[in-house]
Write an enzyme that holds these catalytic residues in place. Structure first.
Site, PDB file in Angstrom:
ATOM      1  N   LEU A  64     -16.812  14.148  23.555  1.00  0.00           N
ATOM      2  CA  LEU A  64     -16.323  13.370  24.791  1.00  0.00           C
ATOM      3  C   LEU A  64     -16.792  14.077  26.097  1.00  0.00           C
ATOM      4  CD1 LEU A  64     -12.930  12.024  23.436  1.00  0.00           C
ATOM      5  CD2 LEU A  64     -14.881  10.852  24.152  1.00  0.00           C
ATOM      6  N   GLY A  65     -17.338  13.401  27.141  1.00  0.00           N
ATOM      7  CA  GLY A  65     -17.729  14.117  28.292  1.00  0.00           C
ATOM      8  C   GLY A  65     -16.813  13.655  29.378  1.00  0.00           C
ATOM      9  N   SER A  66     -17.386  13.459  30.557  1.00  0.00           N
ATOM     10  CA  SER A  66     -16.506  13.070  31.654  1.00  0.00           C
ATOM     11  C   SER A  66     -17.322  12.285  32.629  1.00  0.00           C
ATOM     12  CB  SER A  66     -15.942  14.329  32.470  1.00  0.00           C
ATOM     13  OG  SER A  66     -15.482  13.868  33.675  1.00  0.00           O
ATOM     14  N   SER A  67     -16.864  11.338  33.512  1.00  0.00           N
ATOM     15  CA  SER A  67     -17.642  10.679  34.610  1.00  0.00           C
ATOM     16  C   SER A  67     -18.116  11.673  35.627  1.00  0.00           C
ATOM     17  CB  SER A  67     -16.747   9.633  35.118  1.00  0.00           C
ATOM     18  OG  SER A  67     -15.537   9.955  35.797  1.00  0.00           O
ATOM     19  N   CYS A  68     -17.580  12.901  35.858  1.00  0.00           N
ATOM     20  CA  CYS A  68     -17.787  13.877  36.723  1.00  0.00           C
ATOM     21  C   CYS A  68     -19.586  14.410  36.441  1.00  0.00           C
ATOM     22  CB  CYS A  68     -17.056  14.933  36.802  1.00  0.00           C
ATOM     23  SG  CYS A  68     -16.976  16.081  35.617  1.00  0.00           S
ATOM     24  N   TYR A 102     -17.396  22.367  35.804  1.00  0.00           N
ATOM     25  CA  TYR A 102     -16.851  21.317  34.617  1.00  0.00           C
ATOM     26  C   TYR A 102     -17.986  20.250  34.383  1.00  0.00           C
ATOM     27  CZ  TYR A 102     -13.792  17.945  31.995  1.00  0.00           C
ATOM     28  OH  TYR A 102     -13.272  17.268  31.137  1.00  0.00           O
ATOM     29  N   LYS A 125     -20.157  19.771  30.570  1.00  0.00           N
ATOM     30  CA  LYS A 125     -20.068  18.368  29.894  1.00  0.00           C
ATOM     31  C   LYS A 125     -21.499  17.967  29.589  1.00  0.00           C
ATOM     32  CE  LYS A 125     -15.828  17.819  28.898  1.00  0.00           C
ATOM     33  NZ  LYS A 125     -15.491  17.632  27.400  1.00  0.00           N
ATOM     34  N   THR A 128     -14.186   7.379  31.900  1.00  0.00           N
ATOM     35  CA  THR A 128     -13.710   7.556  33.045  1.00  0.00           C
ATOM     36  C   THR A 128     -12.364   8.254  33.238  1.00  0.00           C
ATOM     37  OG1 THR A 128     -13.282   6.116  35.268  1.00  0.00           O
ATOM     38  CG2 THR A 128     -12.349   5.342  32.810  1.00  0.00           C
ATOM     39  N   LEU A 144      -8.637   9.411  32.878  1.00  0.00           N
ATOM     40  CA  LEU A 144      -7.539   8.682  31.833  1.00  0.00           C
ATOM     41  C   LEU A 144      -6.275   9.194  32.483  1.00  0.00           C
ATOM     42  CD1 LEU A 144      -9.733  10.164  28.945  1.00  0.00           C
ATOM     43  CD2 LEU A 144      -9.700   7.881  29.746  1.00  0.00           C
ATOM     44  N   HIS A 177      -4.527  15.864  37.267  1.00  0.00           N
ATOM     45  CA  HIS A 177      -5.408  14.914  38.141  1.00  0.00           C
ATOM     46  C   HIS A 177      -4.314  14.099  38.758  1.00  0.00           C
ATOM     47  CE1 HIS A 177      -8.186  15.697  34.496  1.00  0.00           C
ATOM     48  NE2 HIS A 177      -8.968  15.757  35.389  1.00  0.00           N
ATOM     49  N   TRP A 195      -2.892  14.200  49.188  1.00  0.00           N
ATOM     50  CA  TRP A 195      -4.004  14.931  49.412  1.00  0.00           C
ATOM     51  C   TRP A 195      -5.096  14.001  50.093  1.00  0.00           C
ATOM     52  CZ3 TRP A 195      -6.256  19.707  46.651  1.00  0.00           C
ATOM     53  CH2 TRP A 195      -5.121  20.721  46.918  1.00  0.00           C
TER      54      TRP A 195
END
Length: 299
Positions: free
Chosen positions: A92-96, A123, A127, A151, A153, A166, A189
């Site tokens: 499992l990766g990430s959308s980043c 990061y 990934k 995406t 989560l 997050h 922010w």
């Protein structure tokens, strides 16, 4: 959050021979410990959900840790999975992983087509390395290692530490504490203009098991909802869900991060999987979970 969601889904659907470890039970950064675990347990299928994660603040401050920890975790697990004849591994990766200014929505083909968002570059690089490790072990050794890119989560067992969380769990905690303490406002922010996509962890868990059962391709697969909201819209929805009646104040001196991150999930939809939980519904359930476990989440 993700690991526990996968275990919940597996338990609920009749899978009984589940081997899991918490980070306190097994330090995945320890190569020898990971190798011993795989040699002893001999798992057939591996969901690689472990990672050091956080929001803009944590990503930007702990850059070395985010790069080192994630690189070594995935390297240890992927290599031990290969050495011990694991039938299939899902990373499992990430959308980043996608470039900051990549066209929207984000297609799998856009990987490595431009510069990354600076605040979470370490990061993202880790990934991307995980994706390439799976591809390399598949190419060189014939290992059936596949990758999925979720995406943003949210859901049970999320991280509510304001120094490392997050945006969505941070907003839940901020608005809840503001409500309890009768604050006049909550500071958020940035400008509120960036677009983000959010998926409930239980939907991701279902998608992961679906891919484990139905997908064996080399190309990684985006996992998301295909829907997006602005951070301002998200903040208003969290405020409504929590029942905070004060005002929102935007600290525009703080970074926005990537302007937009919407996943193209057409490949996943074409395979036959689509998410079930809408944002409003999922947010309401997540807030109830936060209330029930507040002492644990904010201790």
């Amino acid at each position: 959050m993700v690991g526990s969601a996968i275990v919940r889904y597996l338990n609920a659907h009749g899978y009984q021979n589940i081997v899991a470890r918490t980070s306190s039970e097994l330090d995945l950064r320890n190569q020898e410990a990971v190798a011993t675990f795989f040699a002893d347990e001999k798992p057939d299928y591996v969901f690689l959900a472990a990672a050091k994660v956080g929001g803009i603040l944590a990503n930007n401050i702990y850059r070395a840790e985010f790069l080192y920890d994630n690189l070594i975790i995935e390297a240890n697990i992927i290599h031990s999975a290969y050495q011990n004849g694991v039938k299939k591994l899902l990373f499992l990766g990430s959308s980043c992983i996608y470039p900051k200014m990549a066209p929207q929505p984000l297609k799998e083909d856009y990987l490595l087509s431009g510069f990354l968002e600076p605040t979470n570059e370490p990061y993202a690089i880790a990934k991307i390395a995980g994706i390439k490790l799976c591809e390399a072990y598949r190419s060189q050794y014939g290992a059936n290692f596949v990758s999925a890119m979720p995406t943003n989560l949210y859901g049970p067992n999320d991280n509510y530490d304001l120094q490392g969380s997050h945006v969505l769990p941070a907003l839940i905690r901020k608005f809840h504490e503001a409500k309890v303490n009768n604050q006049e406002f909550v500071e958020v922010w940035g400008t509120g203009s960036p677009f983000r996509e959010f998926m409930h962890a239980d939907d991701l868990a279902e998608a992961c098991v679906y891919l484990m059962n139905n997908y064996d391709g080399e190309q990684f697969v985006n996992v998301g909802t295909g829907d997006e909201v602005t951070i301002k819209e998200l903040a208003e929805l969290v405020k409504e869900t929590v029942g905070f009646e004060g005002e929102l104040r935007w600290n525009t001196d703080k970074p926005d991060g990537t302007p937009r991150k919407l996943m193209d999930v057409s490949r996943l939809h074409d395979m036959g999987y689509k998410h079930r939980i809408g944002l409003r519904e999922g947010l309401a359930a997540t807030y109830q979970d936060f209330l029930k476990n507040e002492e644990v989440y904010v201790s």
